[in-house]
Design a protein around this motif. Structure first.
Motif, PDB file in Angstrom:
ATOM      1  N   ASP A  56       1.514  -0.771   0.079  1.00  0.00           N
ATOM      2  CA  ASP A  56      -0.019  -0.517  -0.256  1.00  0.00           C
ATOM      3  C   ASP A  56       0.691   0.991  -0.123  1.00  0.00           C
ATOM      4  N   ALA A  57       0.609   2.179   0.138  1.00  0.00           N
ATOM      5  CA  ALA A  57       1.186   3.795   0.639  1.00  0.00           C
ATOM      6  C   ALA A  57       2.004   3.692   0.959  1.00  0.00           C
ATOM      7  N   VAL A  58       1.895   3.080   2.060  1.00  0.00           N
ATOM      8  CA  VAL A  58       3.012   3.387   3.344  1.00  0.00           C
ATOM      9  C   VAL A  58       3.929   1.869   4.080  1.00  0.00           C
ATOM     10  N   GLN A  59       3.580   0.354   2.968  1.00  0.00           N
ATOM     11  CA  GLN A  59       3.902  -0.622   4.182  1.00  0.00           C
ATOM     12  C   GLN A  59       4.047  -1.494   3.000  1.00  0.00           C
ATOM     13  N   ALA A  60       4.190  -2.916   3.189  1.00  0.00           N
ATOM     14  CA  ALA A  60       4.382  -4.259   2.840  1.00  0.00           C
ATOM     15  C   ALA A  60       3.324  -5.044   3.585  1.00  0.00           C
ATOM     16  N   PHE A  61       2.388  -5.807   3.020  1.00  0.00           N
ATOM     17  CA  PHE A  61       2.475  -6.526   4.326  1.00  0.00           C
ATOM     18  C   PHE A  61       3.855  -7.979   4.321  1.00  0.00           C
ATOM     19  N   LEU A  62       4.186  -8.286   5.480  1.00  0.00           N
ATOM     20  CA  LEU A  62       5.345  -8.853   5.856  1.00  0.00           C
ATOM     21  C   LEU A  62       5.563 -10.404   5.877  1.00  0.00           C
ATOM     22  N   LYS A  63       4.277 -10.734   6.925  1.00  0.00           N
ATOM     23  CA  LYS A  63       4.034 -11.469   7.482  1.00  0.00           C
ATOM     24  C   LYS A  63       2.467 -11.590   8.299  1.00  0.00           C
ATOM     25  N   GLN A  64       1.974 -12.522   8.857  1.00  0.00           N
ATOM     26  CA  GLN A  64       1.119 -12.458   9.830  1.00  0.00           C
ATOM     27  C   GLN A  64       1.852 -12.400  11.292  1.00  0.00           C
ATOM     28  N   GLU A  65       2.250 -12.206  11.856  1.00  0.00           N
ATOM     29  CA  GLU A  65       2.917 -13.026  12.933  1.00  0.00           C
ATOM     30  C   GLU A  65       0.939 -13.205  14.181  1.00  0.00           C
ATOM     31  N   THR A  66       0.884 -14.353  14.118  1.00  0.00           N
ATOM     32  CA  THR A  66      -0.229 -14.569  14.579  1.00  0.00           C
ATOM     33  C   THR A  66      -0.131 -15.191  16.277  1.00  0.00           C
ATOM     34  N   VAL A  67      -0.503 -14.878  17.330  1.00  0.00           N
ATOM     35  CA  VAL A  67      -0.564 -14.946  18.517  1.00  0.00           C
ATOM     36  C   VAL A  67      -2.220 -15.363  18.913  1.00  0.00           C
ATOM     37  N   PHE A  68      -2.191 -16.915  19.427  1.00  0.00           N
ATOM     38  CA  PHE A  68      -3.332 -17.851  20.154  1.00  0.00           C
ATOM     39  C   PHE A  68      -2.947 -17.625  21.409  1.00  0.00           C
ATOM     40  N   VAL A  69      -4.137 -18.067  22.302  1.00  0.00           N
ATOM     41  CA  VAL A  69      -4.391 -18.231  23.585  1.00  0.00           C
ATOM     42  C   VAL A  69      -5.265 -19.262  23.768  1.00  0.00           C
ATOM     43  N   SER A  70      -4.956 -20.208  24.290  1.00  0.00           N
ATOM     44  CA  SER A  70      -6.148 -21.876  24.221  1.00  0.00           C
ATOM     45  C   SER A  70      -6.140 -21.448  26.211  1.00  0.00           C
ATOM     46  N   ILE A  71      -7.462 -21.918  25.935  1.00  0.00           N
ATOM     47  CA  ILE A  71      -7.517 -21.497  27.323  1.00  0.00           C
ATOM     48  C   ILE A  71      -8.600 -22.812  27.790  1.00  0.00           C
ATOM     49  N   THR A  72      -8.553 -23.607  28.467  1.00  0.00           N
ATOM     50  CA  THR A  72      -9.362 -24.954  29.427  1.00  0.00           C
ATOM     51  C   THR A  72     -10.122 -24.701  30.379  1.00  0.00           C
ATOM     52  N   THR A  73     -11.435 -25.574  30.246  1.00  0.00           N
ATOM     53  CA  THR A  73     -12.162 -24.466  31.919  1.00  0.00           C
ATOM     54  C   THR A  73     -12.931 -26.261  32.811  1.00  0.00           C
ATOM     55  N   SER A  74     -12.773 -26.299  33.468  1.00  0.00           N
ATOM     56  CA  SER A  74     -13.436 -27.277  33.949  1.00  0.00           C
ATOM     57  C   SER A  74     -14.476 -28.074  33.486  1.00  0.00           C
ATOM     58  N   ASP A  75     -14.913 -27.978  33.124  1.00  0.00           N
ATOM     59  CA  ASP A  75     -16.129 -28.739  32.242  1.00  0.00           C
ATOM     60  C   ASP A  75     -16.180 -29.526  31.222  1.00  0.00           C
ATOM     61  N   GLY A  76     -14.677 -29.446  30.648  1.00  0.00           N
ATOM     62  CA  GLY A  76     -13.442 -30.312  29.809  1.00  0.00           C
ATOM     63  C   GLY A  76     -13.862 -29.458  28.220  1.00  0.00           C
ATOM     64  N   LEU A  77     -13.903 -27.977  28.300  1.00  0.00           N
ATOM     65  CA  LEU A  77     -13.748 -27.645  27.096  1.00  0.00           C
ATOM     66  C   LEU A  77     -12.362 -27.103  26.609  1.00  0.00           C
ATOM     67  N   THR A  78     -12.417 -26.635  25.465  1.00  0.00           N
ATOM     68  CA  THR A  78     -11.013 -25.994  24.948  1.00  0.00           C
ATOM     69  C   THR A  78     -11.389 -24.411  23.820  1.00  0.00           C
ATOM     70  N   GLY A  79     -10.710 -23.221  24.399  1.00  0.00           N
ATOM     71  CA  GLY A  79     -11.537 -22.396  23.841  1.00  0.00           C
ATOM     72  C   GLY A  79     -10.022 -22.016  23.286  1.00  0.00           C
ATOM     73  N   VAL A  80      -9.596 -21.808  21.757  1.00  0.00           N
ATOM     74  CA  VAL A  80      -8.815 -21.180  20.636  1.00  0.00           C
ATOM     75  C   VAL A  80      -9.203 -18.798  20.977  1.00  0.00           C
ATOM     76  N   GLY A  81      -8.411 -19.138  21.289  1.00  0.00           N
ATOM     77  CA  GLY A  81      -8.661 -17.953  20.286  1.00  0.00           C
ATOM     78  C   GLY A  81      -7.320 -16.861  19.735  1.00  0.00           C
ATOM     79  N   TYR A  82      -7.497 -16.052  18.756  1.00  0.00           N
ATOM     80  CA  TYR A  82      -5.923 -15.089  17.950  1.00  0.00           C
ATOM     81  C   TYR A  82      -6.850 -13.549  18.475  1.00  0.00           C
ATOM     82  N   SER A  83      -5.020 -13.175  17.846  1.00  0.00           N
ATOM     83  CA  SER A  83      -4.659 -11.981  17.415  1.00  0.00           C
ATOM     84  C   SER A  83      -3.558 -12.069  16.383  1.00  0.00           C
ATOM     85  N   TYR A  84      -3.521 -10.440  15.870  1.00  0.00           N
ATOM     86  CA  TYR A  84      -2.599 -10.172  14.748  1.00  0.00           C
ATOM     87  C   TYR A  84      -1.595  -9.383  14.883  1.00  0.00           C
ATOM     88  N   THR A  85      -0.008  -9.479  14.727  1.00  0.00           N
ATOM     89  CA  THR A  85       0.280  -8.536  13.740  1.00  0.00           C
ATOM     90  C   THR A  85       0.899  -8.379  12.282  1.00  0.00           C
TER      91      THR A  85
END
Length: 362
Positions: free
Chosen positions: A22-51
């Motif tokens: 674009d006019a100011v930068q190039a998209f070099l790579k996606q640094e993807t930050v994950f968080v995995s959360i496990t709960t007492s009822d046996g479920l695991t949730g996965v969330g993410y963010s990025y730069t």
């Protein structure tokens, strides 16, 4: 109570799927930050963010040092309470990109758990307005592409039944920008939306000048013409042109959106779930925009945003930039020019654990 029994954060690098400039930068790579959360009822949730190339390790460290240690023992169903607790614990660095991106990784994991527990997809749990949403393309509009390539990309999107295409602007001469836009308009006709994006590259004076020259193209919006911190400049520009002004991808709090809307400085809101701190504040921004009768067309993250746009009545468009295909087992469904929100419980993203492990860097 669905107690959080464990949580972890990790970083994955994803190569870009195509050259993006674009006019100011190039998209070099996606640094993807994950968080995995496990709960007492046996479920695991996965969330993410990025730069898009830098700062991923800083986000990861914020999570590991300050946010993740606060999660164990908390009730995962109390999403608002957890969000506010984490936000309050990092007031020294709020409002800011690093903290908001870190909060988003936790928040999306909690919403993944919430939807799994409800046995319902995100688009229904977050509001359930409709399942299918209009789609526009960005991949055919990058600044390095030739005029002929812009034209062929826009024609392909139109012929696929998509509603529009976004083209990057910010060439050294406004005349070159205009020539490229006029060529695309002539090729696709007047029933296809053309958006433009300057990626915060202009002064207010230059943006006003270019907006006047762009008006014959009948643009659907003019995106990020100025730095996101220049609210008064956007306000002046909005008064000076008939082209709708779009902002949001570089804004990190609900209050920033409120000020833009109160001052009439934006008429398209492009709130990004990662950059604003997660799904919880994203929904609040969407409803805030609705109260001003303003449409929401979020930035990037199409695999997540398709469900959020489908959830709210003022969701207008999803941006087509596929970027997760190397680490997922499914893709966003497209039918008759519309993106379909996943109908499976959770976020609707089927992660590929082996592919993610292959790309872990921290």
């Amino acid at each position: 109570m669905t107690t959080i029994t464990s949580a972890q954060a990790y970083l994955v690098d994803i190569d870009v799927e195509t050259v993006r400039t674009d006019a100011v930068q190039a998209f070099l790579k996606q640094e993807t930050v994950f968080v995995s959360i496990t709960t007492s009822d046996g479920l695991t949730g996965v969330g993410y963010s990025y730069t898009i190339g830098t700062g991923g390790r800083s986000v990861l460290q914020m999570l590991r040092d300050h946010l993740v240690p606060r999660l164990e023992g908390q009730d995962s169903s109390k999403i608002e309470a957890i969000w506010m607790d984490l936000f309050a614990s990092t007031r020294a660095t709020t409002v800011g990109a690093i903290t908001s991106l870190a909060l988003a990784a936790v928040d999306t994991a909690l919403w993944d758990l919430k939807c799994q527990r409800a046995a319902a997809p995100l688009w229904k749990v977050a509001g359930g307005f409709r399942r299918d949403v209009p789609l526009y393309d960005t991949e055919g509009g990058w600044l390095h592409l030739s005029q002929d390539e812009l034209v062929s990309g826009a024609i392909a999107s139109r012929d696929a039944g998509w509603g529009g295409a976004k083209l990057k602007v910010g060439k050294a001469s406004h005349r070159e920008d205009l020539e490229r836009l006029l060529a695309v308009r002539e090729a696709v006709g007047d029933r296809f939306d053309i958006m433009v994006d300057a990626n915060q590259s202009m002064t207010a004076a230059e943006a006003i000048r270019r907006a006047h020259s762009f008006e014959p193209v009948d643009l659907f919006w003019f995106e990020e013409p100025l730095p996101a911190t220049d609210i008064s400049g956007h306000e002046r520009l909005a008064r000076a042109t008939t082209i709708p002004i779009a902002v949001g991808e570089s804004m990190y709090s609900i209050a920033q959106f409120r000020e833009y809307l109160e001052r009439g400085a934006a008429s398209i809101i492009q709130v990004d779930a990662a950059r604003v701190g997660g799904i919880t504040p994203w929904i609040k921004v969407a409803h805030l925009a609705e109260s001003f009768n303003v449409a929401v067309c979020p930035h990037f993250l199409m695999e997540l945003h398709v469900s959020l746009v489908a959830a709210v009545p003022n969701g207008r468009y999803v941006e087509h930039i596929p970027q997760l295909r190397s680490i997922t087992r499914n893709e966003m469904a497209i039918k008759d020019g519309h993106a379909l929100a996943p109908d499976t419980p959770g976020l609707g993203i089927e992660w590929d654990p082996d592919a993610i492990d292959d790309r872990r860097v921290a």
